[in-house]
Structure formats: C-alpha cells, structure tokens
Design a protein around this motif. Structure first.
Motif: not given
Lengths: 577, 460
Positions: B225-230, B232-249
């Motif tokens: 599943g999840i490999k990295s999380v970030a 956005s400075p505006s707190s508007q978005f949460l980017a989730v990077g995962s092992y399937d090579g995708k980033v979900r916003i």
C-alpha cells in the motif's frame, strides 16, 4: 483429417464412380463445417481424378493395376478380385461380381467411417467447450484459492506478530523496571542555569483550569478553521451566483427581442413560461435577494435559469430547423423549374430531330430505288445517265442543304436550351416583381383610401370605368393590352392615369410594351407578329422570337428563315440592355 | 550563480537556523556556527563524542547535538557561548532527540522505545511518555507549535495521543483503526491529522484535532500500500504515494480522491515536456545548458559536460525491474513534495529512479518529467517560489522551474558529489552537502535567473 485423406485416396484409387458418389454424399452431410472441409479438399481431388487415373491405370496397364488392386484388397482382408484359378497355366480371370462386392463393401465402410468421424468431431467440439469452461472455472478457483492463501497467511502473520509483540512488550516492561526503577544516577540533566521561557512567561501549574483552557483553545482553533472554510465556501458560492445571475440576465436580454414573435407562433405553454420568467426576473432584481442563500431563492434561481435555458435551446433548435428547411427548399426550387422547362424543350427538339431523320431516310431510300431501277436497263442507261448525273447533282445540293439545315437545327437547339434557362429566370423575376407590385398596389390603395379619400373618390369616379373597360378589353382584344399590362408597374400606372384623358403616344406604348415583354412570357406569346407590326420599334424582336418558339417544327421549309430571324433577335437581345 | 568555498563536514550534518542567519555544521565532534552572509565562524563548540544529529531550536537560540552511541545530548546557546547543558539518558539509551516547538524542551526517545523523556530547559521538571510507537514517523507537531501528536502502541493496538505542547497536558487519546500504524502527519493548518497504516494494507485515516475520525480512505486491497504521504501547504490536498506507482490526491472537503497520477514508463502526452539530461564530451564545446560558474575559472574543467535536451514524445524512461523476492522492493512512489505555492507536486517513482515527475496541481496533469543520467537522491522545493533543486549524487546541481531547467557544475578540486541539499528560507541560497564537505550555492536575483531560464528554454 489425416486419416480421412488416406481414406479418400483409397476410394479414389479404387474407382472414379465411388468418388463422385462419395462427394455427392458428403455434400448432403449435415455438419456444415465438415462438409465445407470436404468440399474444399474434394475440388482439387475431382480435378485431379483423370490425370491421376491416367497415371495409375491406362489402356495398357489394366492388368497390372487390377493385380495391384487385388493385392491391396487382399491385404486388407477382402476377397480376391480374380476367379478361383483352375490351373497355373491359365490366365486368371477378373471376377466382376467380386469387384462389385468389394466396391460395395468399400462404400459401406466409407459411410461408416464418415458417420464415425462426424460423431467424433461433435464429441470433440463438446469436449473443447467443456475444457474451456473448466479452464475458466479453474482460473477463477485459482484466484480465489490464492486470495484465501493470502488471507490465511495474513491472519497467521498477524497472530504471530501479536504473540511476538506481547513477548516483546513483556520484555520491554521488564527492561523498563530494570533500567528506570533502579534510580539510575546517570540519567540526569547537567545544566548551567535554567533559561527563561521563549514567551517570557513563567510556567503555570497544571490544574483543572488549565485543562479547561486547553479544551477551549482547541475548540477555538477548530472553530476558526471551520469559519475560515465556510468563508471560502461562501465566497465561492457568491461568485457562482454572480455568474448565474449574469448568465440569466444575458439570456433574458437575448431572448426578449423574440418574445413577440414566439408568442404569436409558439403554443401557449412557452408563452406563459416567458411571462413567468419576466415576473421572476422583476421580482428578483427588485428585492435583490441574491445575497440570501435560503432554499427558496436558490430554487427560484435554478428554476428560472432552467426555463430560460429551455427556451433558448428550443429557439436555437427552431432556428436550426429553419435554416435546414430553407436550404432544402432553395435547392429544390431551382432544380424543379429548370428541369421541367428543360424536359419540355428537349422533348420538342427530339421530336423534330426524329422527323428530320425520317425524312432523310425516305429520301435515301428513294435514291437507292432509283439507282437500282437505273441499273437493269442498258439501252436507256446512257440517257438515264444524264438524268442520273443531274439527279446526283441535285441530290448533292439537297444533301448539303440538309446538312446545313441540320447544323442550323443543332444551333437552334442549343440556343433553345439557353433560352429555356433564361425563360425560367425571367419568369421568376417577373413573378417576384408582380408580387412586389401587387403588394405595393395594395398598400398604395389602402394609404390612398386613408389619407386623401376625396382625391381617390374623384379619381375612382373618373378612372373607374376606364379601368374596367381596360380589363374587359384586355380579355378580348390584345391590341389594347398595353394599357392593362402597363398596370403591372406603378410608374406606368401613374403615367397612364396622368395621360388617360389624352391619347397615349406611341413611344409611351413602346416603352411599356418592351418593359412588359421583358418579364411576361405568357401574355406575349399570345401576340402574333401581325399585331405587333404597327408598333415594331426597338425591343419587339423578342416578341417575335417567342412567337416562333410557340410553333415548333411546323414546316421544314421555314427553317432557314426561322433561324435567320432567330439569330437576328438573338443579336438584338444581346445589344438591348 | 556563485559558489562558496567548500567547508569540511561529517555525517551530512549541516543546517540553516530557522531565522536564516546562521549555518550550523558538524565536523566529527565539533559544531561550527557560521554567519550565512559572511560565512565567518561565529561559534565553535566541542562535544563529547562524534555528533550524530543536530537540531536548531525554533527561536534559533539553541542547538542540540545528539550522540546516540553515548546516549548523550548536548545543548549549546548562541547568545551565551559559555552556557552548557548535557542530558544523559544513561543505560536506557537514546535513539532519537528533538526540540519541542517552544525551543525550551527536548524530547528524547530511549532505546527500544521504552519511553520519551521530556526535558525542560526552564525548570527541573521532567515528563515521561510511555509506550511510544517505534515507527517511521511517530511524532508530529502542528505548524503553530501548539500540539503534538504521538503514535503509541499498547496491547497490540495503535493509539494516537495529542498533547498540548505548552504544558504537556494530554488533550486527546484515541485508538486508530490500523493494523500497524506507520506514520502520522498534521495538516499545515493544524486541524487534521493524517494517519496511515503499514505498507501491507492501503489505509489512510483522517482525524480532527478533537479526535473525531473524519474519513478513511483505501484505494485497493491485497498488494503493498502506502509508501509516502504529503500535505499541500494550503492543507487543501493530501497526496498519497503508493507501491502501485501512483499518487492519489485527496481533497479536504469530502476527503475523497480527486485524481490519481500514474507514473508510466512511457510518456505519450505531447503536452508534457520531457527534459533528458544528456552527456556531452568537453571538446564539443560548452553546452548551452550547462552554466560554467564564473567564480571558478581556475578550477579544472569537468570531465564531461551535461545538458538538458527536450525529448519528443513518446519517451520511454529507464526502469528498474523490481526484485520481488526481497523486502522493501524498489517500486512505488517513495518521494513526494508540494511546491510552497501548492501549484506543483514533485514525485519520484522508485522503479524509475532517474526521473523526477512534476505535476500541475491546478490542471491536475503531468507538467514535466526530468530524466537524469543517474538516480535522483533527493529534491527540495525553493521555499519562496516554484523552483525545484535536484541532486543525483554527482557533481551537478539541477534546477527546474516552469520556465525551464538547467544543470550546474559544482566547482572545486575533484568532484563535489552532491548527496543532499537544503534551501535557505529566503530561496537565495542553498547548502550542497557531499560526504565530507559543504558548500553554499548563491543563486542570482530573480530577474537574472528568469532570463537565464528563458534563454535556456529558447535553446531547447
């Protein structure tokens, strides 16, 4: 297929008849796939039959081939093709009965084989589909099994992890006791002096009050955040509303110039909708409720926008339809007119051509007859030769004349088609003008009536009878036609009314007539050249032209003259405007 | 672009002070504090052992130096050089040490995560927090420094405790619906806490400051599943990077996915600009894209030039074939970072390690891809503008901005292998760290850089 091929080979080598029978039988076999295969393979075989046979069995090697077949058959367990040999010295005789029996047996076998093959193939198909089904089931099961394995492993792993973690926790607790409770002297902070707090305040004791304060602060932060977000959403909403309002206004302004028309044409429902919308718009703008976000306003806004949109949509659709209709009609009109005229004209011309051709033919026949009769009498041949020469000369002349006529005729035909096209255009123009004139006349009459009724009364009292006279005259006497026709243009009418008491000058007549003849073909066609003669000035030639055209193909003799006048008129026509 | 001379450094320990005035760097057991502008040494502190970790206090008045091997923390004051403070964790050991946001408390985590000790520099008081969870990112402070969230583990269950940093009072304590919590992170506005589960299960949970579960999101099951999380400075978005090579916003209103960014090995969209770093032999002349530093004319010429070329789509990127029979496979999105204005997102897919992907968050599409000649070690956004600095462990610094990108040779004797970098908060300079040296890179004023970038764009 491999087996089957050998089978056909064998049948083929045994007898050609069996092959034909066999192929016909195959054609009747129910399995389409199978028969197709067979047909495909049987075509080249049947082609090769003769060559094959010639290779295998010829007139010369009947003996050898029969013995070969005998051998082959006996190895397969069939009875020998030969008669029982009575002695070694005697030549073995071919037993026809045995041959036929063998053939029959082979055929029966063949049939059996075919049947068996068919069965096997259907079974094969069935098994194939079963196999596919099983494979898909298998793959599904495999996936499920793998998922189950993963799930079971995960649960096992989690269980083990928990066990380990418990152990680890126990160890940790123990370690904690050992390390922390020992009053480790080493665990300490060595500091020169304590420093002041960053905010400069002194630390406060932890009490119930601080707890409550912390809670308060937390909720304050959350509230602030929610308020901030709400503000943002409100701003977004306001902007969206603004856009909607603007859109609505523009729609209303866009649709308002057409309000009257749709009300006349379109059914009541849309009319009421429009009025509704107007009321809504008035209300909204009056009370300026845009800042309120209560549900009713929202509904009103969305509803009105929807209505407007529907109207706009229907309007655009209508426009689209009209445009497409206009396009279609336009094309049709032009096409129909030109075609009708063309067809009529071409029919006429074709008739004329036919007549000419027939005449040429009869003349040729006559000529040949004369020649034939001239040949048999020797004595009078000399005398007749002279006549013949003369006649030949004359015929030549005639021939050239015919040719010329033909040429002329061709030319005429061309110009006729051109004239037909022009006629169509002219007719159209005239019709337009007539329509406009009628309209104008109507308008003039009405305005006249309303504005100065006295004048009109005087005028009508004075000219009413003459007008009626004119009309009646027009119906009977073409000579007075210029008067009636000249009514067609308002300018002429005014002229006429002015000059009515006095007798009209010839130049005036001519002008009006030429003007009319330009546009009306029907009236002009009634006029005969004799009638025109007195007024023949300027543009009368066009009339003449049409009068000729109204009597097509009447006499051959007048062709040259006809064409002459025609060309004259044509030239004059070109010079006219 | 100017470069300072290289200073000695050990263990990549070099940090700008939060106020941007000082630069602290470590050489073995010495801590050197320099003035950022003059680079003169302001203070020199000597610790008891080789320093393994340093951290500035939030007010830039103190620096802590941790020596984990010895279980020691030493704190130095910039204002009073003679002031000293030493914390000894004794036999309990030390694995992590950090400042509290107020700059007056130090949180030390003991070995085996037995507890966290909160030492105060103002009073004698010492607080203990039991059962901290040993995980990737178990402590997080809100940006305003008011609250601390801490991941805990008790009785084989995950918990999160929220503390008020001013008096270390426990504000909230709740269990999380996770198998094995791996990380926690506050949104920049300090109101939402993202909690994500172990890589065995794709699960991210969002909690309000008051402990309410706002939302839970899971993209798929079964695979890693999840490999990295970030955030956005505006707190508007949460980017989730995962092992399937995708980033979900995820968005902050419904906490549902807005879009997902795949990282395919071939890029087909002609709207995406693909910059490819190309090597060039020096005899061919200076590449238009490499900027030979003007201040380092005396330095030897680098063995090879490199420049960026714009590759025409479709472009296929170099990919690693992941080794599936080993743990922690090199696949999936291992790094992600939003630009300070939240307009761009930079990512790295670990099985295309040479590429940095830059996504346009306004249009939610791929904006640019930079393919380097060697694997990307780290990237960091300029704190002031959308400008990305990248290093690959070579002697070059790479900069990307929406106007274009460039590669810069770091001057110096021998190769200065840039292993890491960090921006000064002004965005005017950055520290480039190699294995045993640090040098500062001063960027030209904005105008000059932008013209340079434009030129660059024109050339490519």
């Amino acid at each position: 297929m491999g087996d089957w091929m050998t089978v056909t080979d064998r049948g083929l080598s045994s007898e050609s008849k069996s092959i034909s029978q066999y192929t016909s039988e195959i054609k009747m076999s129910p399995s389409s796939l199978y028969s197709q295969q067979v047909l495909c393979s049987s075509i080249p075989l049947s082609k090769n039959v003769h060559s094959f046979f010639s290779a295998f069995c010829t007139e010369d090697n009947i003996e050898q081939s029969v013995s070969y077949l005998d051998q082959e058959l006996t190895t397969f367990g069939f009875p020998s093709l030969y008669e029982e040999s009575k002695g070694k010295e005697t030549k073995r005789e071919l037993n026809i009965v045995a041959v036929l029996n063998c053939m029959n047996e082979l055929l029966v076998l063949q049939r059996k084989n075919l049947l068996a093959q068919e069965n096997v193939e259907t079974q094969n198909l069935k098994l194939g589909s079963d196999m596919d089904h099983l494979q898909s089931c298998y793959s599904k099961l495999k996936v499920q099994k793998l998922q189950n394995i993963i799930a079971s492993r995960a649960t096992q792993y989690n269980h083990d992890m928990k066990r380990k973690e418990r152990e680890y926790n126990k160890l940790k607790e123990r370690l904690h006791q050992l390390v922390m409770n020992k009053k480790d002297k080493k665990i300490a902070m060595d500091i020169l002096n304590y420093v002041g707090r960053a905010d400069g305040k002194r630390g406060s004791w932890r009490t119930g009050k601080t707890e409550a304060r912390n809670e308060d602060e937390m909720y304050k932060i959350l509230l602030n955040d929610y308020e901030y977000r709400q503000k943002q959403i409100l701003m977004e909403n306001a902007e969206l509303k603004k856009v909607l309002q603007q859109m609505k206004k523009e729609m209303i302004s866009l649709l308002s110039p057409q309000k009257k028309k749709p009300r006349e044409r379109v059914d009541d429902s849309t009319g009421t909708v429009i009025s509704d919308v107007e009321e809504d718009a008035g209300e909204l703008s009056r009370e300026s409720m845009w800042d309120l976000s209560c549900e009713t306003v929202r509904e009103q806004l969305t509803n009105s926008i929807r209505k407007q949109w529907r109207i706009l949509k229907s309007h655009v659709e209508k426009l689209d339809n009209q445009v497409s209709k206009v396009h279609l009609e336009g094309f049709n009109d032009e096409d129909v007119i030109s075609r009708q005229d063309h067809e009529q004209e071409t029919e006429k011309l074709e008739l004329e051509i036919q007549q000419c051709k027939e005449m040429i033919k009869t003349q040729q026949q006559l000529l040949q007859q004369q020649l034939a009769t001239a040949c048999d009498d020797d004595t009078t041949s000399l005398l007749r030769d002279c006549y013949l020469l003369e006649e030949k000369e004359r015929l030549k002349e005639e021939w050239s004349l015919f040719k010329e006529q033909k040429k002329n005729f061709e030319r005429e035909r061309r110009s006729f088609t051109e004239a037909a096209i022009r006629l169509g255009l002219e007719r159209k123009a005239f019709e337009e003008e007539r329509a406009s004139w009628l309209k104008q006349q109507f308008l003039n009459m009405t305005t006249f009536d309303h504005q100065n009724s006295e004048n009109v009364k005087l005028f009508s009292a004075f000219s009413g009878s003459s007008d009626r006279d004119n009309l009646t005259v027009h119906s009977r006497q073409p000579q007075k036609k210029p008067h009636s026709v000249s009514n067609g243009s308002p300018v002429c009418m005014s002229k006429l009314t002015k000059s009515l008491p006095a007798s009209p000058s010839t130049s005036d007549f001519c002008q009006t007539r030429s003007c009319v003849s330009e546009h009306s073909s029907i009236n002009v066609l009634n006029i005969t050249p004799e009638e025109i003669k007195p007024n023949q000035v300027g543009g009368e030639c066009t009339n003449q032209k049409w009068c000729v055209a109204s009597r097509p193909g009447s006499q051959e003799g007048c062709y040259s003259g006809c064409s002459l006048t025609y060309t004259n008129s044509h030239v004059e026509k070109d010079d006219l405007p | 672009m100017n470069f300072s001379e290289a200073f000695k450094l050990s263990s990549l320990l070099c940090k700008f002070s939060p106020d941007g005035k000082y630069l602290a760097s470590c050489v073995q057991y010495r801590l050197v504090v320099r003035d950022v502008n003059t680079l003169q040494i302001l203070q020199l502190y000597t610790c008891l052992d080789q320093i393994q970790h340093i951290e500035w206090s939030a007010d830039s008045l103190f620096i802590l130096c941790a020596m984990y091997k010895r279980g020691l923390v030493q704190v130095w004051s910039l204002e009073q050089p003679e002031w000293h403070c030493k914390i000894d964790e004794g036999s309990a050991g030390l694995v992590a040490s950090c400042w509290s946001p107020d700059g007056r408390h130090i949180l030390n985590t003991t070995e085996f995560h037995l507890r966290i000790t909160v030492w105060s520099l103002c009073t004698k008081s010492v607080s203990y927090i039991k059962y901290p969870k040993a995980c990737l990112q178990g402590i997080t402070f809100t940006r305003d420094g008011r609250y601390m969230a801490l991941a805990e583990r008790r009785d084989c269950k995950d918990y999160v405790s929220i503390f008020v940093c001013s008096d270390w009072q426990l504000l909230r304590h709740f269990d999380t619906d996770t198998q094995d919590l791996t990380g926690i992170e506050w949104a920049p506005n300090g109101c939402v806490l993202a909690v994500w589960d172990t890589c065995l299960e794709y699960k991210i949970l969002l909690y309000s400051l008051d402990g309410r579960l706002l939302s839970a999101y899971s993209a798929y099951e079964w695979s890693l599943g999840i490999k990295s999380v970030a955030w956005s400075p505006s707190s508007q978005f949460l980017a989730v990077g995962s092992y399937d090579g995708k980033v979900r916003i995820l968005n902050h209103v419904t906490w549902k996915m807005i879009t997902e960014f795949g990282h395919p090995a071939t890029i087909n969209n002609p709207k995406t600009v693909v910059y490819k770093e190309a090597q060039k032999s020096p005899q061919l002349g200076l590449g238009c894209l490499s900027f030979p530093p003007p201040g380092a004319g005396a330095g030897p010429l680098p063995s090879s030039e490199s420049k960026y070329e714009i590759a025409s789509v479709p472009v296929s990127l170099q990919t690693l074939k992941p080794v599936t029979d080993r743990a922690n496979p090199k696949i999936g999105i291992g790094m992600l970072a939003f630009s300070p204005d939240s307009y761009f997102l930079a990512t790295r897919n670990d099985n295309t390690p040479n590429a940095v992907w830059v996504w346009d968050i306004q249009k939610l599409r791929l904006f640019a891809v930079l393919e380097q000649l060697s694997p990307v070690r780290t990237f960091q956004w300029d704190p002031q503008q959308p400008r990305l600095a990248i290093c690959t462990g070579g002697s070059r610094l790479y900069l990307w901005s929406p106007a274009g990108c460039m590669s810069v040779q770091v001057p110096g004797e021998g190769d200065f292998a840039v292993l890491s970098l960090c921006w000064h908060l002004s965005g005017d300079s950055m520290a480039l760290l190699s294995k045993d040296h640090v040098c500062l890179c001063f960027l030209e004023t904005e105008a000059v850089v932008s013209t340079a970038c434009r030129q660059l764009g024109g050339h490519t």
